[in-house]
Every structure is written in C-alpha cells, then in structure tokens.
Design a protein around this motif. Structure first.
Motif, PDB file in Angstrom:
ATOM      1  N   SER A   5       0.851  -1.190   0.000  1.00  0.00           N
ATOM      2  CA  SER A   5       0.000   0.000   0.000  1.00  0.00           C
ATOM      3  C   SER A   5       0.887   1.241   0.000  1.00  0.00           C
ATOM      4  O   SER A   5       2.082   1.175   0.309  1.00  0.00           O
ATOM      5  N   ILE A   6       0.259   2.366  -0.343  1.00  0.00           N
ATOM      6  CA  ILE A   6       0.992   3.630  -0.396  1.00  0.00           C
ATOM      7  C   ILE A   6       0.023   4.755  -0.072  1.00  0.00           C
ATOM      8  O   ILE A   6      -1.156   4.690  -0.441  1.00  0.00           O
ATOM      9  N   GLU A   7       0.498   5.758   0.655  1.00  0.00           N
ATOM     10  CA  GLU A   7      -0.365   6.873   1.055  1.00  0.00           C
ATOM     11  C   GLU A   7       0.273   8.195   0.665  1.00  0.00           C
ATOM     12  O   GLU A   7       1.484   8.372   0.769  1.00  0.00           O
ATOM     13  N   ASN A   8      -0.584   9.123   0.228  1.00  0.00           N
ATOM     14  CA  ASN A   8      -0.165  10.493  -0.083  1.00  0.00           C
ATOM     15  C   ASN A   8       1.047  10.529  -1.010  1.00  0.00           C
ATOM     16  O   ASN A   8       2.012  11.258  -0.766  1.00  0.00           O
ATOM     17  N   PHE A   9       0.975   9.752  -2.066  1.00  0.00           N
ATOM     18  CA  PHE A   9       2.044   9.699  -3.059  1.00  0.00           C
ATOM     19  C   PHE A   9       1.793  10.842  -4.051  1.00  0.00           C
ATOM     20  O   PHE A   9       0.909  10.773  -4.889  1.00  0.00           O
ATOM     21  N   GLU A  10       2.568  11.928  -3.922  1.00  0.00           N
ATOM     22  CA  GLU A  10       2.324  13.132  -4.713  1.00  0.00           C
ATOM     23  C   GLU A  10       3.166  13.137  -5.989  1.00  0.00           C
ATOM     24  O   GLU A  10       4.353  12.810  -5.960  1.00  0.00           O
ATOM     25  N   SER A  11       2.519  13.509  -7.096  1.00  0.00           N
ATOM     26  CA  SER A  11       3.190  13.528  -8.389  1.00  0.00           C
ATOM     27  C   SER A  11       2.597  14.637  -9.247  1.00  0.00           C
ATOM     28  O   SER A  11       1.431  15.009  -9.097  1.00  0.00           O
ATOM     29  N   GLU A  12       3.418  15.128 -10.170  1.00  0.00           N
ATOM     30  CA  GLU A  12       2.904  16.043 -11.194  1.00  0.00           C
ATOM     31  C   GLU A  12       2.507  15.193 -12.395  1.00  0.00           C
ATOM     32  O   GLU A  12       3.287  14.365 -12.861  1.00  0.00           O
TER      33      GLU A  12
ATOM     34  N   ILE B 215      -1.244  15.755  -8.157  1.00  0.00           N
ATOM     35  CA  ILE B 215      -2.218  14.853  -7.532  1.00  0.00           C
ATOM     36  C   ILE B 215      -1.558  14.116  -6.360  1.00  0.00           C
ATOM     37  O   ILE B 215      -0.338  14.011  -6.272  1.00  0.00           O
ATOM     38  N   SER B 216      -2.432  13.618  -5.467  1.00  0.00           N
ATOM     39  CA  SER B 216      -1.987  12.780  -4.350  1.00  0.00           C
ATOM     40  C   SER B 216      -2.723  11.449  -4.474  1.00  0.00           C
ATOM     41  O   SER B 216      -3.945  11.429  -4.615  1.00  0.00           O
ATOM     42  N   GLU B 217      -1.967  10.334  -4.420  1.00  0.00           N
ATOM     43  CA  GLU B 217      -2.555   9.009  -4.590  1.00  0.00           C
ATOM     44  C   GLU B 217      -2.470   8.199  -3.292  1.00  0.00           C
ATOM     45  O   GLU B 217      -1.452   8.217  -2.612  1.00  0.00           O
ATOM     46  N   ASN B 218      -3.546   7.466  -3.009  1.00  0.00           N
ATOM     47  CA  ASN B 218      -3.543   6.394  -2.024  1.00  0.00           C
ATOM     48  C   ASN B 218      -3.876   5.120  -2.797  1.00  0.00           C
ATOM     49  O   ASN B 218      -4.853   5.088  -3.546  1.00  0.00           O
ATOM     50  N   ALA B 219      -3.083   4.088  -2.643  1.00  0.00           N
ATOM     51  CA  ALA B 219      -3.301   2.886  -3.456  1.00  0.00           C
ATOM     52  C   ALA B 219      -2.846   1.649  -2.703  1.00  0.00           C
ATOM     53  O   ALA B 219      -2.114   1.734  -1.704  1.00  0.00           O
ATOM     54  N   TYR B 220      -3.304   0.483  -3.194  1.00  0.00           N
ATOM     55  CA  TYR B 220      -2.838  -0.778  -2.631  1.00  0.00           C
ATOM     56  C   TYR B 220      -2.743  -1.815  -3.750  1.00  0.00           C
ATOM     57  O   TYR B 220      -3.372  -1.690  -4.814  1.00  0.00           O
ATOM     58  N   LEU B 221      -1.933  -2.828  -3.487  1.00  0.00           N
ATOM     59  CA  LEU B 221      -1.709  -3.909  -4.441  1.00  0.00           C
ATOM     60  C   LEU B 221      -2.653  -5.065  -4.091  1.00  0.00           C
ATOM     61  O   LEU B 221      -2.636  -5.568  -2.967  1.00  0.00           O
ATOM     62  N   VAL B 222      -3.486  -5.468  -5.031  1.00  0.00           N
ATOM     63  CA  VAL B 222      -4.421  -6.575  -4.836  1.00  0.00           C
ATOM     64  C   VAL B 222      -3.730  -7.866  -5.280  1.00  0.00           C
ATOM     65  O   VAL B 222      -3.187  -7.945  -6.384  1.00  0.00           O
ATOM     66  N   ARG B 223      -3.784  -8.887  -4.391  1.00  0.00           N
ATOM     67  CA  ARG B 223      -3.154 -10.180  -4.678  1.00  0.00           C
ATOM     68  C   ARG B 223      -4.209 -11.283  -4.691  1.00  0.00           C
ATOM     69  O   ARG B 223      -5.263 -11.145  -4.069  1.00  0.00           O
ATOM     70  N   ASP B 224      -3.915 -12.401  -5.352  1.00  0.00           N
ATOM     71  CA  ASP B 224      -4.814 -13.551  -5.314  1.00  0.00           C
ATOM     72  C   ASP B 224      -4.555 -14.356  -4.052  1.00  0.00           C
ATOM     73  O   ASP B 224      -3.703 -13.994  -3.228  1.00  0.00           O
ATOM     74  N   LYS B 225      -5.291 -15.468  -3.847  1.00  0.00           N
ATOM     75  CA  LYS B 225      -5.177 -16.221  -2.602  1.00  0.00           C
ATOM     76  C   LYS B 225      -3.811 -16.873  -2.433  1.00  0.00           C
ATOM     77  O   LYS B 225      -3.421 -17.239  -1.323  1.00  0.00           O
ATOM     78  N   GLU B 226      -3.075 -17.008  -3.546  1.00  0.00           N
ATOM     79  CA  GLU B 226      -1.712 -17.537  -3.444  1.00  0.00           C
ATOM     80  C   GLU B 226      -0.684 -16.434  -3.204  1.00  0.00           C
ATOM     81  O   GLU B 226       0.510 -16.702  -3.081  1.00  0.00           O
ATOM     82  N   GLY B 227      -1.147 -15.180  -3.146  1.00  0.00           N
ATOM     83  CA  GLY B 227      -0.244 -14.063  -2.885  1.00  0.00           C
ATOM     84  C   GLY B 227       0.353 -13.448  -4.134  1.00  0.00           C
ATOM     85  O   GLY B 227       1.202 -12.554  -4.038  1.00  0.00           O
TER      86      GLY B 227
END
Length: 516
Positions: free
Chosen positions: A211-218, A230-242
């Motif tokens: 995950s990542i919070e307040n990732f600022e970029s032009e 902009i400011s991004e909040n994001a996360y990486l979605v994984r399957d049940k095997e990771g």
C-alpha cells in the motif's frame, strides 16, 4: 446383500414417508386453488404442526402468497411455458410472517386433455434471497460511492493499463466517459506522469509495502495535457496464493495546495535571499559611506589646522579637491539609493518618446572616454544604423552610462569595450550590446545580476568595489520602459550586457529630436 425394491411393491405408506422426508414442500392443487394434497414438510413450512391441522384450516393456495398478483403471474408462466421453474416469491406462514420460496410446478391433464390440477414443490430460500439482496445492496452502495465520490477511483493493471475509472477520475483527465478513458490510456507511466520514472517508484513502493499513502506527483490531464499535481492512495491486490493481480487506489487533485506550497517556498527563498542581500548591502554601504566621509573629515581637519601646521596653499587646494571628490561620490551613492527606491515604489515618472539610437550611444560614450583613456581602454562603436527607440531620454542615458561604467571599471588596462546595435524586428525591439574583455562574472552570481545589492565581482578585490546598485537600477528602468536586460559572461574572458528597448517603426531620423 441388499435387494433393490420392486417398484410394483412400493406401497402408499412408503410414498407418503418419502414425500414427508423429501426436504421440500410438495403439493397438488385444483385449478381453483383448492389444496388437494400437501406433504408434512410444506405444512410445517407454512407454520402448521401437521397435515391434518393444515387441511382443517381450509387453506387455498392463493392465500399463501404475500403479493395478491402472484397467482396471475403463476398462470401466465404456465400458459406461456407449460411449466414453472425457480419461481421466486414471498409466502405467508400461519402467523403472518413471510419467507422467500422457490417454486416449481407443472399442470396435470385428464385423458381428454382437460386441465385438472397442478403439482409442485416449494423450497425455503430465504437465506439465499437475503444474501443476494445484501450483495445487491452492497453493489448499489459501492456503485453510488464509485460514481459520486469527489476523488478519482481507479483500477490499473500491473503493466500500466487503465482497467476502471470513476466519473471523478475520467473528468479529471478530460474525458466524457469511463470507456473513452480506458480506450485512450495505453501506458500510464509515459502518458500520465510528467516524470516517466515516477510510475516505477510508485510500483516499487507498492511491491514492498502492498500500500501507499499520499504519493504526490505532477501529472498531465491525459486528454488535455494540462499539468496538475495529484496525491494518490493505493494498494496492491493479490490472489489467494499471494500473486499480484492489479492496483487499486484513489486520486485527489492537490494542485492549488501544491502551488501554494511552492509559492511559499519560493517566497521564503526570496525573503532569505533579500535578507542576505540586504546584509551584504549594509556591509558594502558602510564601507562605501565611511571611506569618503573619513576622507571629508580627515582633509577638512587638515585644512582647519592649516595655519598651525603652516600647510602650503597647494596642499590645501589638493585637500579641497579630495573633499570635493569624496562628496561627489557620496552624492552619487545617495542618488542611486533614491533612484532605486523611487523605481521600486513606482514613484518614478517616465516621459517616453522617440529617441535616436545613434545619439543615445554617442552621448553615453562621450563622458566615459576620458576615464577609458586614463586606463588605456578603447571604446569601439559598431555600425549605428539610423533608427529610433521609444524610451525616456534620461532613463536610457542612465542605463547606458551604468553599463559602460561597469565595463570600463572591470576591464584591465589595455583592454577594450565595444558597442553594437542590432534590430530584433520579430520582437519589435532594438538590442544595444556592450561587450568588454575584463574579469568576467562568476557563474554563481550571473543569474542574480540585476538584483538590488548584488555586486557582480564580489570577492575580487582587484576590480574595485561598488554598492551593486547600478545594474539593478538599469534592469528596473529597462523593464519599466517595456524592454529587457540580459547578461552573458565567462570569468577571465569578459562580459556582454544586452539592453533591449522598444523599437519605433516607420519614422525617419530627420523627423525625430536629437538626444545631443
């Protein structure tokens, strides 16, 4: 070994037992809705303790349904399809409570093809229906949030393709629909981020932390190419095997805040720079003022005691000249400070008119020639094509004098100062360039030349000293007249100062007043 039961030997008791333990309610009704048969499971499902209790209540199938229109819909399906399968409806129990049922039914006909009754089954699917309703409500809730939230919401592939985008995000990127944006975005890294390496950093942090919070970029508004922050909040979605599947996150436009922060940082930098410049200025001015004042006081004291020391008249005259020179220098300094103050406070009135380029250059060079000759410095004037500039006479004269004075001051004996004039027709300007082969200006100071209190040769004692006001006044005056000021320099090789003035178009020299 068990023997299979002969179907012919199956008696009524066995069938009844099988129906009662079938796990679903089974019934037969007349065409009118009268109950002809019901198994125990259905009787209990409807709130009765036995089949007899149900039958004694004189129930009609039409009374089962919570919606009075259900029998009509039931018959419509029978008429259209000849059967009913998975007919979901609400059914009433004896106590009036409701449950959801899935109904299957088929019509029965006699030998003549006449409809005689219906047989069917009911299964309690309340838990399934309620689960589906909860899922449907969750989907509706998610959709409302997805479509109405002010922040951009997205899903993107690991390779940088856009997979989902809510209205806030596709509007931010200049598109009219999610489909239009998804079709347009091929590679987020090179198409969205101003710095194409920014996506790599984004992915690296997500792979490390999920995950990542307040990732600022032009970034660019993808369709319009306007640059915003902009400011991004994001996360990486994984399957049940990771294993990584995709990225999901939100985007918030922080351009206004970011520009405010940048402006504040720049304002702080300028304030600190101005403070340092002011400190240097005060130190320079202290020296510049004290030196001639000490000379004035010292030589005037010698004159005051001339009788006692029997000082020759020739010496007294020499002392008086020194006092005069020191006083003139002090007056020049004070005038520079006052001029700069008037310019910065917009209190200096300029009388703009057409001025001859040739006359302006010649008149500026004439008073500087004795100083140049004394240092054995040549003043070389190039081709002065007749032409005119729209300026204030006194201001353009002061600008040329300031630059020429600096050029001569910072050029060693035997050097040269040249003046060239060029038309900049495309810009509507005339360039008057003054070039010397003196000591030059350090690169660390070059970008700040023209700022108040900046001495072009700070730290070079061999070139003399100055308050650093001449070029600041020059730059301010030129900009007030609609021109600009440029400096190029190489240490040890010299400096070129270009003054750009607005050009007068379509007027002849004999129609213009001379500066001389």
């Amino acid at each position: 070994m068990d023997q299979k039961r002969d179907p012919a030997s199956v008696n009524a008791d066995f069938v009844s037992a099988a129906l009662d333990n079938a796990g679903v309610g089974v019934y037969e009704t007349a065409v009118s809705g009268e109950i002809l048969f019901i198994n125990l499971t259905l009787a209990e499902m409807l709130g009765f303790e036995s089949i007899d209790a149900f039958m004694q209540a004189d129930q009609n199938v039409h009374g089962w349904y919570a919606d009075p229109d259900t029998p009509r819909r039931f018959r419509s399906l029978i008429n259209e399809y000849g059967t009913v399968k998975g007919f979901i409806t609400q059914v009433k129990r004896k106590d009036g409570t409701l449950f959801w049922a899935s109904e299957h039914a088929n019509p029965l006909y006699d030998d003549d093809g006449n409809l005689t009754s219906f047989i069917g089954s009911l299964a309690d699917v309340s838990e399934l229906v309620e689960t589906q309703n909860r899922l449907a409500e969750a989907e509706r809730s998610y959709k409302r949030i997805f479509e109405r939230v002010n922040e951009g919401v997205y899903r993107s592939s690991l390779e940088g393709r856009q997979l989902r985008a809510n209205p806030a995000l596709w509007r931010l990127n200049g598109y009219s629909s999610e489909e239009e944006q998804i079709e347009a975005v091929k590679d987020i890294a090179i198409e969205w981020y101003v710095d194409p390496n920014r996506r790599d950093e984004f992915v690296r942090q997500l792979e490390e932390n999920d995950s990542i919070e307040n990732f600022e970029s032009e970034i660019y508004r993808h369709k319009t190419r306007e640059r915003i922050w902009i400011s991004e909040n994001a996360y990486l979605v994984r399957d049940k095997e990771g294993e990584p599947l995709f990225f999901e996150g939100t985007v918030r436009d922080v351009t206004e805040r970011k520009e405010t922060e940048i402006a504040m940082v720049e304002a702080l930098r300028q304030a600190q720079s101005a403070k340092r410049a002011k400190t240097r200025f005060l130190a320079h001015m202290s020296h510049e003022l004290r030196t001639p004042l000490n000379a004035v006081l010292g030589f005037s004291d010698l004159i005051r005691h001339a009788d006692a020391t029997r000082t020759p008249i020739e010496k007294i005259v020499e002392y008086a000249q020194d006092i005069y020179n020191s006083g003139s220098h002090l007056l020049d300094l004070i005038n520079d400070i006052l001029d700069l103050s008037r310019i910065e406070n917009d209190a200096l009135t300029l009388d703009v008119e057409s001025v001859s380029i040739e006359a302006a250059v010649v008149q500026a060079c004439n008073p500087m020639r004795p100083i140049a000759d004394n240092k054995k410095i040549s003043i070389l004037i190039g081709d002065l094509t007749p032409g005119f500039i729209r300026v204030d006479r006194r201001a353009v004269h002061q600008c040329l004098l300031n630059v020429l004075s600096n050029a001569i001051k910072f050029t060693e004996s035997g050097g040269a100062v040249s003046i060239d004039v060029r038309d900049r027709d495309a810009e509507g300007l005339v360039e008057i360039a003054i070039h010397d082969n003196g000591c030059g200006i350090p690169q660390s100071l070059l970008t700040r030349i023209g700022e108040p209190f900046i001495n072009a040769t700070e730290g070079n004692a061999s070139t003399g000293t100055g308050a650093g006001l001449g070029l600041a006044i020059t730059r301010s005056l030129i900009e007030r007249m609609g021109g600009r000021f440029e400096v190029e320099s190489v240490v040890g090789r010299g400096t070129r100062v270009a003054l750009f003035f607005p050009k007068v178009v379509g007027e002849r020299a004999d129609q213009q007043p001379s500066l001389l």
